[in-house]
Design an enzyme around this catalytic site. Structure first.
Site, PDB file in Angstrom:
ATOM      1  N   HIS A  64       0.867  -1.201   0.000  1.00 37.17           N
ATOM      2  CA  HIS A  64       0.000   0.000   0.000  1.00 37.17           C
ATOM      3  C   HIS A  64       0.893   1.237   0.000  1.00 37.17           C
ATOM      4  O   HIS A  64       1.479   1.581   1.022  1.00 37.17           O
ATOM      5  CB  HIS A  64      -0.908   0.016   1.228  1.00 37.17           C
ATOM      6  CG  HIS A  64      -1.889   1.148   1.218  1.00 37.17           C
ATOM      7  ND1 HIS A  64      -3.232   0.970   1.477  1.00 37.17           N
ATOM      8  CD2 HIS A  64      -1.748   2.477   0.984  1.00 37.17           C
ATOM      9  CE1 HIS A  64      -3.855   2.134   1.404  1.00 37.17           C
ATOM     10  NE2 HIS A  64      -2.965   3.081   1.099  1.00 37.17           N
ATOM     11  N   HIS A 116       1.591   5.398  -1.687  1.00 37.18           N
ATOM     12  CA  HIS A 116       1.250   6.576  -2.503  1.00 37.18           C
ATOM     13  C   HIS A 116       2.531   7.160  -3.071  1.00 37.18           C
ATOM     14  O   HIS A 116       3.397   7.605  -2.309  1.00 37.18           O
ATOM     15  CB  HIS A 116       0.532   7.627  -1.648  1.00 37.18           C
ATOM     16  CG  HIS A 116      -0.769   7.127  -1.108  1.00 37.18           C
ATOM     17  ND1 HIS A 116      -1.947   7.223  -1.808  1.00 37.18           N
ATOM     18  CD2 HIS A 116      -1.062   6.470   0.040  1.00 37.18           C
ATOM     19  CE1 HIS A 116      -2.921   6.675  -1.096  1.00 37.18           C
ATOM     20  NE2 HIS A 116      -2.408   6.197   0.023  1.00 37.18           N
ATOM     21  N   LYS A 123      -9.063  -0.226  -6.263  1.00 39.04           N
ATOM     22  CA  LYS A 123      -9.167   0.453  -4.964  1.00 39.04           C
ATOM     23  C   LYS A 123     -10.517   1.123  -4.790  1.00 39.04           C
ATOM     24  O   LYS A 123     -10.958   1.895  -5.642  1.00 39.04           O
ATOM     25  CB  LYS A 123      -8.051   1.500  -4.835  1.00 39.04           C
ATOM     26  CG  LYS A 123      -8.071   2.304  -3.532  1.00 39.04           C
ATOM     27  CD  LYS A 123      -7.643   1.471  -2.339  1.00 39.04           C
ATOM     28  CE  LYS A 123      -7.800   2.197  -1.005  1.00 39.04           C
ATOM     29  NZ  LYS A 123      -6.697   3.084  -0.691  1.00 39.04           N
ATOM     30  N   HIS A 173     -10.630   1.198   1.377  1.00 36.48           N
ATOM     31  CA  HIS A 173     -10.456   2.214   2.423  1.00 36.48           C
ATOM     32  C   HIS A 173     -11.697   2.096   3.300  1.00 36.48           C
ATOM     33  O   HIS A 173     -12.774   2.557   2.930  1.00 36.48           O
ATOM     34  CB  HIS A 173     -10.320   3.623   1.832  1.00 36.48           C
ATOM     35  CG  HIS A 173     -10.084   4.650   2.907  1.00 36.48           C
ATOM     36  ND1 HIS A 173      -8.882   5.278   3.091  1.00 36.48           N
ATOM     37  CD2 HIS A 173     -10.887   5.107   3.907  1.00 36.48           C
ATOM     38  CE1 HIS A 173      -8.961   6.083   4.142  1.00 36.48           C
ATOM     39  NE2 HIS A 173     -10.176   6.000   4.656  1.00 36.48           N
ATOM     40  N   HIS A 176      -4.864  -0.577   5.653  1.00 38.87           N
ATOM     41  CA  HIS A 176      -4.439   0.191   6.841  1.00 38.87           C
ATOM     42  C   HIS A 176      -5.433   0.072   7.991  1.00 38.87           C
ATOM     43  O   HIS A 176      -6.022   1.064   8.418  1.00 38.87           O
ATOM     44  CB  HIS A 176      -4.180   1.654   6.498  1.00 38.87           C
ATOM     45  CG  HIS A 176      -5.178   2.327   5.587  1.00 38.87           C
ATOM     46  ND1 HIS A 176      -6.535   2.331   5.820  1.00 38.87           N
ATOM     47  CD2 HIS A 176      -5.016   3.000   4.430  1.00 38.87           C
ATOM     48  CE1 HIS A 176      -7.137   2.993   4.858  1.00 38.87           C
ATOM     49  NE2 HIS A 176      -6.240   3.404   4.005  1.00 38.87           N
ATOM     50  N   ASP A 227       1.249   2.696   3.531  1.00 39.54           N
ATOM     51  CA  ASP A 227       0.412   3.882   3.331  1.00 39.54           C
ATOM     52  C   ASP A 227       1.256   5.146   3.418  1.00 39.54           C
ATOM     53  O   ASP A 227       0.764   6.203   3.821  1.00 39.54           O
ATOM     54  CB  ASP A 227      -0.759   3.939   4.324  1.00 39.54           C
ATOM     55  CG  ASP A 227      -1.862   4.887   3.849  1.00 39.54           C
ATOM     56  OD1 ASP A 227      -1.869   5.242   2.660  1.00 39.54           O
ATOM     57  OD2 ASP A 227      -2.690   5.282   4.679  1.00 39.54           O
TER      58      ASP A 227
HETATM   59  O1  DOR Z   1      -3.614   9.545   5.498  1.00 41.55           O
HETATM   60  C1  DOR Z   1      -3.924   9.230   4.374  1.00 41.55           C
HETATM   61  N1  DOR Z   1      -3.319   9.770   3.285  1.00 41.55           N
HETATM   62  N2  DOR Z   1      -4.898   8.338   4.202  1.00 41.55           N
HETATM   63  C2  DOR Z   1      -5.378   8.052   2.991  1.00 41.55           C
HETATM   64  O2  DOR Z   1      -6.279   7.258   2.914  1.00 41.55           O
HETATM   65  C3  DOR Z   1      -4.861   8.734   1.785  1.00 41.55           C
HETATM   66  C4  DOR Z   1      -3.514   9.244   1.987  1.00 41.55           C
HETATM   67  C5  DOR Z   1      -3.071  10.217   0.916  1.00 41.55           C
HETATM   68  O3  DOR Z   1      -3.225   9.924  -0.261  1.00 41.55           O
HETATM   69  O4  DOR Z   1      -2.539  11.266   1.274  1.00 41.55           O
HETATM   70 ZN    ZN Z   2      -3.457   5.029   1.334  1.00 46.15          ZN
END
Ligand code: DOR
Ligand code: ZN
Length: 353
Positions: free
Chosen positions: A13, A15, A99, A136, A174, A247
């Site tokens: 997971h 970003h 997702k 999520h 998460h 995450d």
């Molecule tokens: O804290 C988070 N940041 N939770 C999420 O679900 C998305 C993520 C983000 O993309 O910044």
């Molecule tokens: Zn995430």
């Protein structure tokens, strides 16, 4: 223990963002992990195989020479996603999962799903194809307390989905509560969960320690200590249903340190090291490899990695900020110590110097 060698882990997971931000953060992940599930919440979101292919190419292009990394792409589920999109995703060979963001639940989720019943046709196609749904798991109902949104989502939304689609492969992303651990353990082998390092290491007190701490603000929110304990037991208990997903979610310093700041904690610079701290705290370092390197690959039906990384029990100081394109980001533990350090890796064989 002073050193720990494990099969190279994967991050299930992550970003990565795009453009200069992608270039800034990708090496932190690629140094540690062989593969990562790349989240599709870009602006605009990655809703089609064509967009996923373009995003994948830009990730590979951003990879510094000599580094290896395999991005596993995801599609952003919307109410306009069709079973034909699922067939195309399966055919493409580059899409590992879909997702599901409830609309409004988190960063760039406005295009997400308001009512999962509108996606039943797509879920049926995914169940048939064996394509995992990554969830999520928070309701957005303003009447529900923000600390209860995961628990209520599991009862109200996800339980009916897993009952209706018993062969659908689901990852509850998460997870942050004891109730989520119980939900995943009680569900069939088709249901698994990822756990972040920050939810294993912090409870909600960290949001207010000595003042408001925007760099500890993420979604789902940090929870009480009893929940952190349940997460740590799940992570270190050896069950194949639980695996590593950082995450890691970079935001600029300016968008975090402001009124109405963004949710997200950046951990990619120290990811596996932070998990080692959590596992050591639980007296379970010998369980880290299965959690970080085996369970996720097995769930996604991908081969386990073959090369290894080594962690040394040596403190190092996290920089107070990191370059992030033209801006900066504040990493987890900024200016503080991490107890484990990644040993320098020899260049992978066959790679350019
Ligand atoms: O804290 C988070 N940041 N939770 C999420 O679900 C998305 C993520 C983000 O993309 O910044
Ligand atoms: Zn995430």
């Amino acid at each position: 223990m002073t050193a720990l060698t494990l099969v190279r882990p994967d991050d299930w997971h992550l970003h990565l963002r795009d453009g200069a931000h992608l270039r800034a953060v990708l090496p932190d992940t690629a140094r540690r992990f062989a593969r990562a599930i790349v989240m599709p919440n870009l602006k605009p979101p990655v809703t089609s195989v064509g967009l996923a292919a373009r995003y994948r190419a830009s990730i590979l292009d951003a990879l510094p020479p000599g580094m290896r990394f395999e991005p596993l792409m995801t599609l952003y589920l919307t109410e306009a996603t069709t079973p034909a999109d699922i067939a195309e995703a399966m055919e493409s060979g580059i899409v590992a999962a879909v997702k599901y963001y409830p609309a409004g639940a988190t960063t760039h989720s406005a295009a997400g799903v308001t009512d999962i019943a509108r996606c039943h046709g797509v879920l049926a196609a995914m169940e048939e194809a064996g394509l995992p749904l990554l969830v999520h798991g928070e309701v957005t109902d303003p009447a529900v307390d923000v600390f209860d949104r995961e628990k209520v989502f599991l009862e109200r939304v996800l339980l009916p989905v897993v009952r209706r689609f018993p062969r659908l492969r689901v990852v509850v992303e998460h997870i942050t509560t004891r109730e989520a651990v119980d939900f995943v353990e009680a569900a069939s082998e088709n249901v698994a969960a990822t756990l972040t390092a920050h939810h294993l290491l912090l409870n909600r007190n960290a949001l207010f320690q000595g003042g408001l701490q925007p760099h500890h603000y993420c979604l789902p929110l940090l929870k009480r200590e009893i929940h952190r304990g349940a997460l740590l037991r799940a992570a270190t208990g050896g069950s194949p249903k639980f695996f590593l997903g950082t995450d890691s979610a970079p935001h600029t310093r300016a968008t975090k340190e402001t009124a109405c700041g963004c949710a997200g904690i950046y951990t990619a610079h120290a990811a596996i090291e932070l998990y080692a701290e959590a596992f050591e705290q639980a007296g379970a370092l010998e369980r880290l490899e299965a959690f970080a390197s085996f369970h996720g690959a097995d769930f996604y039906r991908l081969p386990r990695n073959e090369d290894r990384i080594t962690l040394e029990k040596t403190h190092w100081n996290v920089p107070s900020q990191l370059a992030f394109g033209d801006e900066v980001l504040i990493p987890f533990r900024a200016g503080e110590r991490v107890a484990w350090r990644l040993a320098e890796q020899p260049a992978p064989t066959g790679a350019e110097a």
